[in-house]
Scaffold this active site. Structure first.
Site, PDB file in Angstrom:
ATOM      1  N   ASP A 106       0.823  -1.218   0.000  1.00 55.92           N
ATOM      2  CA  ASP A 106       0.000   0.000   0.000  1.00 55.92           C
ATOM      3  C   ASP A 106       0.851   1.260   0.000  1.00 55.92           C
ATOM      4  OD1 ASP A 106       1.045  -0.423   2.493  1.00 55.92           O
ATOM      5  OD2 ASP A 106      -0.822  -0.091   3.587  1.00 55.92           O
ATOM      6  N   LYS A 157       5.607   4.504  18.774  1.00 54.79           N
ATOM      7  CA  LYS A 157       4.804   5.628  19.289  1.00 54.79           C
ATOM      8  C   LYS A 157       5.504   6.338  20.461  1.00 54.79           C
ATOM      9  CE  LYS A 157       1.078   4.542  16.774  1.00 54.79           C
ATOM     10  NZ  LYS A 157       0.400   3.273  16.793  1.00 54.79           N
ATOM     11  N   ASP A 217       2.169   6.413   2.080  1.00 51.41           N
ATOM     12  CA  ASP A 217       1.455   5.230   2.567  1.00 51.41           C
ATOM     13  C   ASP A 217      -0.022   5.557   2.404  1.00 51.41           C
ATOM     14  OD1 ASP A 217      -0.067   3.629   4.179  1.00 51.41           O
ATOM     15  OD2 ASP A 217       1.050   4.011   6.023  1.00 51.41           O
TER      16      ASP A 217
HETATM   17  P1  GTP Z   1      -5.195  -1.384   8.383  1.00 49.28           P
HETATM   18  O1  GTP Z   1      -6.158  -2.468   8.785  1.00 49.28           O
HETATM   19  O2  GTP Z   1      -5.904  -0.160   7.905  1.00 49.28           O
HETATM   20  O3  GTP Z   1      -4.129  -1.103   9.390  1.00 49.28           O
HETATM   21  O4  GTP Z   1      -4.435  -1.859   7.060  1.00 49.28           O
HETATM   22  P2  GTP Z   1      -3.664  -3.213   6.719  1.00 49.28           P
HETATM   23  O5  GTP Z   1      -4.474  -4.390   7.100  1.00 49.28           O
HETATM   24  O6  GTP Z   1      -3.292  -3.114   5.270  1.00 49.28           O
HETATM   25  O7  GTP Z   1      -2.407  -3.178   7.648  1.00 49.28           O
HETATM   26  P3  GTP Z   1      -1.020  -2.454   7.410  1.00 49.28           P
HETATM   27  O8  GTP Z   1      -1.243  -1.148   6.705  1.00 49.28           O
HETATM   28  O9  GTP Z   1      -0.276  -2.420   8.674  1.00 49.28           O
HETATM   29  O10 GTP Z   1      -0.311  -3.498   6.458  1.00 49.28           O
HETATM   30  C1  GTP Z   1       0.855  -3.202   5.732  1.00 49.28           C
HETATM   31  C2  GTP Z   1       0.888  -4.097   4.503  1.00 49.28           C
HETATM   32  O11 GTP Z   1       0.960  -5.459   4.908  1.00 49.28           O
HETATM   33  C3  GTP Z   1      -0.345  -3.972   3.627  1.00 49.28           C
HETATM   34  O12 GTP Z   1       0.069  -4.034   2.283  1.00 49.28           O
HETATM   35  C4  GTP Z   1      -1.190  -5.172   4.028  1.00 49.28           C
HETATM   36  O13 GTP Z   1      -1.987  -5.656   2.951  1.00 49.28           O
HETATM   37  C5  GTP Z   1      -0.140  -6.189   4.414  1.00 49.28           C
HETATM   38  N1  GTP Z   1      -0.566  -7.093   5.491  1.00 49.28           N
HETATM   39  C6  GTP Z   1      -0.885  -6.766   6.776  1.00 49.28           C
HETATM   40  N2  GTP Z   1      -1.191  -7.846   7.485  1.00 49.28           N
HETATM   41  C7  GTP Z   1      -1.077  -8.904   6.640  1.00 49.28           C
HETATM   42  C8  GTP Z   1      -1.273 -10.328   6.789  1.00 49.28           C
HETATM   43  O14 GTP Z   1      -1.642 -10.840   7.844  1.00 49.28           O
HETATM   44  N3  GTP Z   1      -1.056 -11.096   5.682  1.00 49.28           N
HETATM   45  C9  GTP Z   1      -0.658 -10.572   4.494  1.00 49.28           C
HETATM   46  N4  GTP Z   1      -0.460 -11.407   3.466  1.00 49.28           N
HETATM   47  N5  GTP Z   1      -0.474  -9.246   4.312  1.00 49.28           N
HETATM   48  C10 GTP Z   1      -0.675  -8.426   5.381  1.00 49.28           C
END
Ligand code: GTP
Length: 343
Positions: A106, A157, A217
């Site tokens: 993302d 944080k 981001d």
């Molecule tokens: P929020 O729920 O809004 O925090 O977003 P998010 O679920 O995308 O979490 P975050 O922004 O912390 O994740 C960073 C990246 O890692 C993103 O591209 C997510 O798609 C990916 N990501 C987070 N958790 C997982 C997981 O459990 N499995 C996989 N395959 N990708 C993950």
């Protein structure tokens, strides 16, 4: 070199835009976000890509297929249970061979991946973390390094008195296979909060690679909108919309000539904008029907919404298939769930 892109998160902060659309497929300038991440990899010669999926996995593979249209080879792996950012990488271990990249799916960035990999090898690092500066570091996890770039400490944080740096984790890593041996299988593990701090505390060489290039981001609606403002005003050095415009309109739209579009504005395919409607500083997805004398400002409107005559959407985020009734008003900070009727 291979890359793993993490695309399996729940994307809760981007709701309601991600109720039916995985974050990786959310359109940026009318193309799925993930295409830009892949394009930045392929321009640095990285063409073997594993997509680590979990939540809403289907649409990504249906759209990108084997990746040949983008000049890359894609492998899809779906986690049965979400494994977190490290667990997801561990889960694709069988596809990896040698030094590899891992990226959050993302993030739009101008990161010089070639230079980062060169730096990683020169330092004999087990892991190298790209860093970017932010204006207000209090909401992030900070990374302290020594003068050579070796990571000394992670601060989650931090209290304002503890802030010694404004550099944060940019969500892109170069990793050695050794890192995979440090991640337990079949468990939810965070690479930022667990794996990297563990490597540093056990004395392994973890380095940082600061980047001053454009970075965003796009994990919240505000940042998603900001990404469009930035790309339409040419902030990225490698990606430009092609023409010097602040307004981009998709195919098959019917926009009344009396309707001012005040950029930055992005309109998807198959939209209708009625007479005297004003669209300003907004992103409108595909198939949206906007009536007459509607005002849309600093908002994101997802697929197939209908905005009735004389309605106003200002500072709002509308999920798919939302109807705003004639004369209705969606105000600052409102998020309307998919399929709802408001006004
Ligand atoms: P929020 O729920 O809004 O925090 O977003 P998010 O679920 O995308 O979490 P975050 O922004 O912390 O994740 C960073 C990246 O890692 C993103 O591209 C997510 O798609 C990916 N990501 C987070 N958790 C997982 C997981 O459990 N499995 C996989 N395959 N990708 C993950």
């Amino acid at each position: 070199m291979q890359a793993v892109i993490l695309v399996g998160g729940q994307a809760t902060r981007l709701h309601p835009l991600t109720a039916n659309t995985p974050k990786a497929m959310v359109p940026v300038l009318n193309r799925p976000f993930l295409e830009y991440v892949i394009q930045n990899l392929s321009r640095h010669g990285v063409t073997e890509i594993v997509l680590a999926q979990h939540h809403l996995a289907g649409p990504i593979e249906s759209y990108l297929g084997d990746g040949s249209q983008l000049g890359v080879r894609l492998t899809y792996v779906i986690e049965e249970e979400a494994r977190g950012t490290a667990g997801a990488i561990k889960n694709v271990e069988r596809y990896l061979d040698g030094t590899f990249l891992a990226l959050n799916g993302d993030i739009f960035s101008d990161l010089d991946i070639t230079e980062m990999v060169r730096f990683h090898k020169e330092q004999n690092a087990v892991a190298t973390i790209a860093l970017v500066p932010v204006e207000d570091p209090t909401a992030y996890g900070l990374i302290e390094t020594d003068l050579t770039g070796r990571v000394q400490r992670f601060l989650e944080k931090p209290d304002p008195s503890e802030i010694t740096t404004n550099m944060i984790n940019a969500g892109t890593y170069v990793l050695e296979p050794e890192v995979l041996t440090q991640i337990p299988s079949e468990k939810q593990v965070s690479i930022e909060r667990e794996t990297f701090p563990m490597l540093v505390s056990s004395g392994r060489p973890v380095y940082s690679f600061p980047s001053s290039g454009y970075w965003m981001d796009a994990g919240t609606p505000e940042k998603y909108l900001q990404l469009h403002r930035d790309l339409l005003s040419g902030k990225s050095t490698w990606y430009t919309p092609g023409v010097d415009v602040e307004v981009l309109i998709g195919e098959g739209c019917n926009i009344d000539p009396t309707a001012p579009l005040i950029g930055p504005v992005l309109i998807g395919a198959g939209c209708t904008i009625g007479e005297d409607s004003v669209i300003e500083d907004s992103v409108i997805w595909h198939g949206v029907q906007v009536g007459s004398r509607v005002r849309v400002k600093s908002s994101v409107v997802a697929n197939n919404c209908t905005l009735g005559d004389d309605s106003t959407v200002e500072g709002g985020v509308l999920g798919d298939h939302v109807t705003v009734v004639a004369g209705g008003r969606v105000g600052l900070g409102s998020q309307v769930e998919s399929g709802e009727t408001v006004g």
